[in-house]
Enzyme design. Structure first.
Site, mmCIF file in Angstrom:
data_model
loop_
_atom_site.group_PDB
_atom_site.id
_atom_site.type_symbol
_atom_site.label_atom_id
_atom_site.label_comp_id
_atom_site.label_asym_id
_atom_site.label_seq_id
_atom_site.Cartn_x
_atom_site.Cartn_y
_atom_site.Cartn_z
ATOM 1 N NE ARG B 19 -4.474 -1.233 1.211
ATOM 2 C CZ ARG B 19 -4.805 -2.408 1.717
ATOM 3 N NH1 ARG B 19 -4.107 -2.921 2.689
ATOM 4 N NH2 ARG B 19 -5.837 -3.074 1.237
ATOM 5 C CG ASP B 76 -27.734 -6.221 -9.028
ATOM 6 O OD1 ASP B 76 -26.712 -5.610 -9.395
ATOM 7 O OD2 ASP B 76 -28.642 -6.538 -9.813
ATOM 8 C CG PHE B 155 -26.819 7.055 -5.898
ATOM 9 C CD1 PHE B 155 -27.216 6.760 -4.595
ATOM 10 C CD2 PHE B 155 -26.607 5.987 -6.771
ATOM 11 C CE1 PHE B 155 -27.386 5.449 -4.174
ATOM 12 C CE2 PHE B 155 -26.783 4.667 -6.352
ATOM 13 C CZ PHE B 155 -27.177 4.403 -5.056
ATOM 14 C CE1 TYR B 157 -32.407 5.915 -14.828
ATOM 15 C CE2 TYR B 157 -31.579 4.283 -13.269
ATOM 16 C CZ TYR B 157 -31.705 4.750 -14.562
ATOM 17 O OH TYR B 157 -31.124 4.054 -15.612
#
Lengths: 200, 200
Positions: B19, B76, B155, B157
């Site tokens: 990192r 989803d 965010f 629609y």
């Protein structure tokens, strides 16, 4: 939220399989009692428990290869100072509680106060781990610890490291191209194409 | 670099197990012929090939669980519009080539021009995958598509979605707390503490 509290007793953290920051934020707001870890954080910090650069580099590369199945390289590197019994070595990054370049360099300066022998070397081990095997390569860069820092390039102990290859300039004063030509990391990683070929 | 070129023929990309941005940059400079992928990018994009929200959420969660061994959740979700045969559905995010909120909303407006029935619903499936099993939960939020966008919250629609629960306000005009109380995602993810308990 009482139920969330109980659930958390068993299972504190879940990874959320998304790169959508909006969804991540909303789910964190919806179930505040559960720690939601972003996909990018899910791999965690590779371990680094060895007492040699090579062992640590291999350990880190194996950790990530095991989790991704992708050919993985790792770097473990540090500064070794002759008058300090070759410390800080593998502890170069975490030589101080703060683990910052600033704190580490302050400790370096304090440790060498009044000491004439300021010889030091940077060392780097790189490890490559793929499904076809493992390879390592190493590089060393000799120099001297400066009395005062100079330069804004590089990182780590570079402002205090005077490489033999560039008399009078610290590793933070040379260009990136000049640094890589002689650096521990440059030497170690220039072996990578050949090692990839060997494992090809 | 001829050797690097050959090596690349076999093995284009390696993951670097670090990192440390400095090391990443230096190694990319030292071996420019080899693509060095940062640790955070190594997990890749989870697949999303199903034709239902539930199938996609499970697919994403399984993908990340398989690579990290950590309890994983996935979301989803999408918008279903009655007059469009419930499109865009699982293709809500990639309904346009640009796959941006702006382009998607423009398509939504154009698709509904002159159509009186503007009923729609947001749907969300969440999946939880751990070493003890898999669970899913779903949520639906009914509403109407507005003629013009309003509001800066949320965010997707949201500026066009008028939830039945808050007459006259779009999902982008209500507070986050108000949104989560009635949203598809709020309903789905409030099941998470119980599902974690079941798998505990």
């Amino acid at each position: 939220m009482a139920d969330a509290g109980r659930a958390v007793g068993h299972l504190m953290r879940v990874v959320m399989a998304t790169r959508n920051e909006h969804k991540l934020r909303e789910v964190r707001e919806i179930v505040p009692g559960i720690e939601i870890v972003a996909l990018d954080e899910a791999l965690g910090e590779p371990p680094e428990t060895g007492d040699s650069f090579e062992a640590n580099a291999l350990e880190k590369a194996r950790y990530v290869f095991a989790r991704t199945g992708l050919p993985t390289i790792a770097d473990d590197s540090g500064l070794e100072v002759s008058a300090l019994g070759w410390a800080p070595g593998v502890r170069s990054k975490r030589w101080t509680p703060e683990a910052t370049d600033r704190a580490n360099n302050e400790r370096l300066v304090a440790s060498l106060r009044g000491i004439e022998n300021r010889r030091a070397r940077y060392r780097c081990a790189m490890a490559l781990v793929t499904s076809r095997g493992e390879r390592t390569a190493e590089g060393t860069c000799w120099g001297t610890i400066a009395l005062a820092p100079r330069g804004a390039g590089g990182f780590g102990y570079d402002p205090y490291f005077l490489p033999d290859a560039y008399p009078g300039r610290t590793m933070a004063e040379v260009t990136a191209e000049e640094k890589h030509r002689v650096s521990h990391r440059g030497q170690a990683f220039r072996a990578l194409p050949e090692l990839l070929d060997e494992l090809g």
